[in-house]
Design a protein around this motif. Sequence first.
Motif, PDB file in Angstrom:
ATOM      1  N   UNK A  44      79.043  10.172  55.286  1.00 24.13           N
ATOM      2  CA  UNK A  44      79.248   8.857  54.687  1.00 24.13           C
ATOM      3  C   UNK A  44      78.815   7.716  55.597  1.00 24.13           C
ATOM      4  N   UNK A  45      79.060   7.833  56.878  1.00 24.69           N
ATOM      5  CA  UNK A  45      78.833   6.731  57.811  1.00 24.69           C
ATOM      6  C   UNK A  45      77.607   7.020  58.675  1.00 24.69           C
ATOM      7  N   UNK A  46      76.540   6.238  58.509  1.00 15.07           N
ATOM      8  CA  UNK A  46      75.336   6.476  59.315  1.00 15.07           C
ATOM      9  C   UNK A  46      75.566   6.333  60.814  1.00 15.07           C
ATOM     10  N   UNK A  47      76.612   5.608  61.212  1.00 12.67           N
ATOM     11  CA  UNK A  47      76.897   5.428  62.643  1.00 12.67           C
ATOM     12  C   UNK A  47      77.490   6.686  63.273  1.00 12.67           C
ATOM     13  N   UNK A  48      78.079   7.561  62.472  1.00 10.94           N
ATOM     14  CA  UNK A  48      78.663   8.803  62.996  1.00 10.94           C
ATOM     15  C   UNK A  48      77.590   9.879  63.071  1.00 10.94           C
ATOM     16  N   UNK A  98      71.535   0.840  54.147  1.00  8.14           N
ATOM     17  CA  UNK A  98      72.656  -0.081  53.950  1.00  8.14           C
ATOM     18  C   UNK A  98      73.075  -0.132  52.484  1.00  8.14           C
ATOM     19  N   UNK A  99      72.110  -0.141  51.577  1.00  7.56           N
ATOM     20  CA  UNK A  99      72.420  -0.175  50.136  1.00  7.56           C
ATOM     21  C   UNK A  99      73.121   1.117  49.728  1.00  7.56           C
ATOM     22  N   UNK A 100      72.570   2.253  50.138  1.00 11.36           N
ATOM     23  CA  UNK A 100      73.164   3.548  49.773  1.00 11.36           C
ATOM     24  C   UNK A 100      74.572   3.653  50.354  1.00 11.36           C
ATOM     25  N   UNK A 101      74.747   3.270  51.598  1.00 10.33           N
ATOM     26  CA  UNK A 101      76.064   3.346  52.236  1.00 10.33           C
ATOM     27  C   UNK A 101      77.072   2.505  51.463  1.00 10.33           C
ATOM     28  N   UNK A 102      76.692   1.287  51.085  1.00 10.80           N
ATOM     29  CA  UNK A 102      77.588   0.412  50.328  1.00 10.80           C
ATOM     30  C   UNK A 102      77.952   1.053  48.982  1.00 10.80           C
ATOM     31  N   UNK A 103      76.949   1.604  48.279  1.00  9.07           N
ATOM     32  CA  UNK A 103      77.208   2.236  46.982  1.00  9.07           C
ATOM     33  C   UNK A 103      78.128   3.449  47.126  1.00  9.07           C
ATOM     34  N   UNK A 104      77.891   4.247  48.153  1.00  5.56           N
ATOM     35  CA  UNK A 104      78.732   5.428  48.372  1.00  5.56           C
ATOM     36  C   UNK A 104      80.167   5.027  48.691  1.00  5.56           C
ATOM     37  N   UNK A 118      75.068  -1.890  34.895  1.00  8.10           N
ATOM     38  CA  UNK A 118      75.416  -3.002  35.782  1.00  8.10           C
ATOM     39  C   UNK A 118      74.956  -2.760  37.204  1.00  8.10           C
ATOM     40  N   UNK A 119      75.126  -1.541  37.670  1.00  7.62           N
ATOM     41  CA  UNK A 119      74.683  -1.201  39.028  1.00  7.62           C
ATOM     42  C   UNK A 119      73.161  -1.266  39.110  1.00  7.62           C
ATOM     43  N   UNK A 120      72.474  -0.770  38.084  1.00  5.64           N
ATOM     44  CA  UNK A 120      71.007  -0.836  38.072  1.00  5.64           C
ATOM     45  C   UNK A 120      70.516  -2.281  38.096  1.00  5.64           C
ATOM     46  N   UNK A 121      71.154  -3.151  37.331  1.00  6.44           N
ATOM     47  CA  UNK A 121      70.757  -4.566  37.330  1.00  6.44           C
ATOM     48  C   UNK A 121      70.925  -5.168  38.716  1.00  6.44           C
ATOM     49  N   UNK A 122      72.018  -4.837  39.369  1.00  7.09           N
ATOM     50  CA  UNK A 122      72.265  -5.325  40.730  1.00  7.09           C
ATOM     51  C   UNK A 122      71.220  -4.774  41.705  1.00  7.09           C
ATOM     52  N   UNK A 123      70.915  -3.494  41.582  1.00  3.75           N
ATOM     53  CA  UNK A 123      69.942  -2.872  42.484  1.00  3.75           C
ATOM     54  C   UNK A 123      68.539  -3.434  42.279  1.00  3.75           C
ATOM     55  N   UNK A 124      68.173  -3.688  41.042  1.00  6.27           N
ATOM     56  CA  UNK A 124      66.823  -4.200  40.764  1.00  6.27           C
ATOM     57  C   UNK A 124      66.581  -5.552  41.440  1.00  6.27           C
ATOM     58  N   UNK A 125      67.645  -6.264  41.751  1.00  2.00           N
ATOM     59  CA  UNK A 125      67.505  -7.557  42.432  1.00  2.00           C
ATOM     60  C   UNK A 125      67.177  -7.391  43.913  1.00  2.00           C
ATOM     61  N   UNK A 137      69.622   8.758  43.731  1.00  4.17           N
ATOM     62  CA  UNK A 137      69.826  10.152  44.143  1.00  4.17           C
ATOM     63  C   UNK A 137      70.710  10.227  45.383  1.00  4.17           C
ATOM     64  N   UNK A 138      70.437   9.367  46.355  1.00  4.54           N
ATOM     65  CA  UNK A 138      71.203   9.380  47.602  1.00  4.54           C
ATOM     66  C   UNK A 138      72.646   8.924  47.388  1.00  4.54           C
ATOM     67  N   UNK A 139      72.841   7.954  46.524  1.00  5.37           N
ATOM     68  CA  UNK A 139      74.181   7.402  46.313  1.00  5.37           C
ATOM     69  C   UNK A 139      75.027   8.227  45.357  1.00  5.37           C
ATOM     70  N   UNK A 140      74.384   8.752  44.290  1.00  9.89           N
ATOM     71  CA  UNK A 140      75.142   9.388  43.220  1.00  9.89           C
ATOM     72  C   UNK A 140      74.685  10.791  42.842  1.00  9.89           C
ATOM     73  N   UNK A 141      73.602  11.267  43.460  1.00  6.95           N
ATOM     74  CA  UNK A 141      73.097  12.582  43.106  1.00  6.95           C
ATOM     75  C   UNK A 141      72.388  12.616  41.763  1.00  6.95           C
ATOM     76  N   UNK A 142      71.927  11.452  41.322  1.00  6.65           N
ATOM     77  CA  UNK A 142      71.206  11.375  40.056  1.00  6.65           C
ATOM     78  C   UNK A 142      70.091  10.354  40.179  1.00  6.65           C
TER      79      UNK A 142
END
Length: 144
Positions: A44-48, A98-104, A118-125, A137-142
């Motif tokens: 979950x945490x890229x710093x670890x 950073x985006x994937x980490x926040x979504x996860x 709603x998430x797609x609209x936010x991501x497209x920005x 795929x990285x955030x949700x496996x889809x």
Amino acid sequence: MTLPSPDDRFVSTALYSVSEDAWHLELHRVDDAGALVLAVVPDEDPAQQPSVSFATRGRPSESFWDVPYEVMRWFMDQVDQQVRESRGWMGLRPELVAVVHRLREEHRGWILDEDLPGVLAELRATVPEAELPTVLEAAFGRTS
């Protein structure tokens, strides 16, 4: 999950630690309940960073365990595969990580179909259209 090694004296187990947000892979002798080697793979945490620890027991003369090279190599291949599967997304560009980490963190790895638009609209920005499937795929496996 328990997997037998190439040497029938050893097995590997994989467990997920929710409190650590990490996979624990353990190498055991079949005739002993304690782990000889423990690999921790945070997902979950890229710093670890992943780590490997070796068990010590009893007196110094008893703290060494013979593990055949092929068994150790087999176990480390399992660890490597877990690192690739769990942390592959961490190799993306830093802004995507950073985006994937926040979504996860926000969605804990899954999303309801009704929340996806709603998430797609936010991501497209913030994410280029061509990279949306990778992020999903990285955030949700889809991918959609």
